[in-house]
Design an enzyme around this catalytic site. Structure first.
Site, PDB file in Angstrom:
ATOM      1  N   ARG A   5     -15.236   3.622  -0.611  1.00  0.00           N
ATOM      2  CA  ARG A   5     -16.161   4.508   0.108  1.00  0.00           C
ATOM      3  C   ARG A   5     -16.708   5.593  -0.803  1.00  0.00           C
ATOM      4  NH1 ARG A   5     -11.551   5.621   4.362  1.00  0.00           N
ATOM      5  NH2 ARG A   5     -10.569   5.583   2.328  1.00  0.00           N
ATOM      6  N   HIS A  22     -14.500  -0.767   8.574  1.00  0.00           N
ATOM      7  CA  HIS A  22     -13.871  -2.068   8.292  1.00  0.00           C
ATOM      8  C   HIS A  22     -14.802  -3.206   8.736  1.00  0.00           C
ATOM      9  CE1 HIS A  22      -9.834   0.179   8.898  1.00  0.00           C
ATOM     10  NE2 HIS A  22      -9.936  -0.092   7.608  1.00  0.00           N
ATOM     11  N   LYS A  66       6.190   2.089   7.182  1.00  0.00           N
ATOM     12  CA  LYS A  66       5.268   2.983   7.881  1.00  0.00           C
ATOM     13  C   LYS A  66       5.556   3.004   9.379  1.00  0.00           C
ATOM     14  CE  LYS A  66       0.984   3.061   5.184  1.00  0.00           C
ATOM     15  NZ  LYS A  66      -0.436   2.692   5.224  1.00  0.00           N
ATOM     16  N   SER A 107      -9.150   5.208   9.147  1.00  0.00           N
ATOM     17  CA  SER A 107      -8.297   5.037  10.332  1.00  0.00           C
ATOM     18  C   SER A 107      -7.506   6.314  10.588  1.00  0.00           C
ATOM     19  CB  SER A 107      -7.326   3.876  10.119  1.00  0.00           C
ATOM     20  OG  SER A 107      -8.025   2.672   9.994  1.00  0.00           O
TER      21      SER A 107
HETATM   22  O1  PNS Z   1      -5.507  -0.221   4.236  1.00  0.00           O
HETATM   23  P1  PNS Z   1      -4.436   0.134   3.252  1.00  0.00           P
HETATM   24  O2  PNS Z   1      -3.228   0.661   3.965  1.00  0.00           O
HETATM   25  O3  PNS Z   1      -4.942   1.057   2.182  1.00  0.00           O
HETATM   26  O4  PNS Z   1      -4.016  -1.242   2.520  1.00  0.00           O
HETATM   27  C1  PNS Z   1      -3.074  -1.270   1.492  1.00  0.00           C
HETATM   28  C2  PNS Z   1      -2.661  -2.715   1.154  1.00  0.00           C
HETATM   29  C3  PNS Z   1      -2.194  -3.447   2.400  1.00  0.00           C
HETATM   30  C4  PNS Z   1      -3.832  -3.447   0.573  1.00  0.00           C
HETATM   31  C5  PNS Z   1      -1.530  -2.635   0.088  1.00  0.00           C
HETATM   32  O5  PNS Z   1      -0.558  -1.721   0.509  1.00  0.00           O
HETATM   33  C6  PNS Z   1      -0.866  -3.976  -0.175  1.00  0.00           C
HETATM   34  O6  PNS Z   1      -1.469  -4.872  -0.710  1.00  0.00           O
HETATM   35  N1  PNS Z   1       0.415  -4.117   0.245  1.00  0.00           N
HETATM   36  C7  PNS Z   1       1.174  -5.335   0.103  1.00  0.00           C
HETATM   37  C8  PNS Z   1       2.353  -5.152  -0.858  1.00  0.00           C
HETATM   38  C9  PNS Z   1       1.875  -5.337  -2.278  1.00  0.00           C
HETATM   39  O7  PNS Z   1       1.420  -6.381  -2.675  1.00  0.00           O
HETATM   40  N2  PNS Z   1       2.025  -4.256  -3.051  1.00  0.00           N
HETATM   41  C10 PNS Z   1       1.573  -4.211  -4.429  1.00  0.00           C
HETATM   42  C11 PNS Z   1       0.100  -3.799  -4.495  1.00  0.00           C
HETATM   43  S1  PNS Z   1      -0.418  -3.567  -6.122  1.00  0.00           S
END
Ligand code: PNS
Length: 160
Positions: free
Chosen positions: A92, A19, A43, A130
């Site tokens: 990645r 990150h 979560k 993570s």
């Molecule tokens: O690090 P992560 O857990 O892969 O991140 C995922 C994240 C936070 C980018 C994604 O879950 C997100 O944007 N969540 C917010 C809710 C949202 O907008 N959902 C629609 C995404 S298309």
């Protein structure tokens, strides 16, 4: 040249060197890079949002154009609220691509003015996540090179 505001969203449970590598690259590209920590009621994270934000602030304090914030709800709504035109995400390996493509296209459908920019972390972080860091910490293996020292300390304290 830096031209805009970008959001780098994620769970960051906890922040890893992968990150940080992406934050360092993003910080060079944008006027302001907002690291958005998702507050996700569904979560059960290892670290609370407060703890994740504390660690992120500590390990990014050398960059004045990096801000750590918390968001809930839709990412596109948060981006509008913050006046950001870019979502920054790291890819990645090929395995990341399908999920990232799905999210990027859905976000584009929800807000066509928002662009998703993908960046590649350094190859030495291409295996790092993570989730693996949490697992390795729980099983007692060394974490050097994977997370900043302060995150390693917090992980050891949390798990012991
Ligand atoms: O690090 P992560 O857990 O892969 O991140 C995922 C994240 C936070 C980018 C994604 O879950 C997100 O944007 N969540 C917010 C809710 C949202 O907008 N959902 C629609 C995404 S298309």
């Amino acid at each position: 040249m830096k031209t805009s505001i970008a959001i780098y969203p994620g769970s960051f449970d906890p922040v890893t060197n992968g990150h940080l590598d992406l934050i360092e690259r993003g910080e060079k590209m944008f006027d302001l890079l907002i690291v958005g920590v998702l507050q996700n009621a569904e979560k059960t994270p290892l670290f609370s949002v407060k703890e994740r934000v504390e660690m992120l602030r500590e390990v990014t304090k050398q960059w004045s154009d990096v801000e750590i914030d918390v968001f809930g709800g839709l990412l596109v709504d948060y981006a509008r609220k913050r006046g950001a035109g870019v979502i920054l995400r790291g890819i990645r390996a090929v395995s990341d691509y399908e999920y990232e493509l799905q999210m990027a296209l859905m976000n584009r459908k929800l807000e066509p003015r928002l662009e998703t920019v993908f960046m590649l972390p350094g190859v030495s972080y291409s295996f790092l996540s993570s989730k693996l860091v949490r697992e390795i910490a729980q099983l007692g293996a060394p974490l050097n090179g994977l997370v900043p020292p302060i995150v390693e300390e917090r992980l050891r304290a949390k798990i012991s």
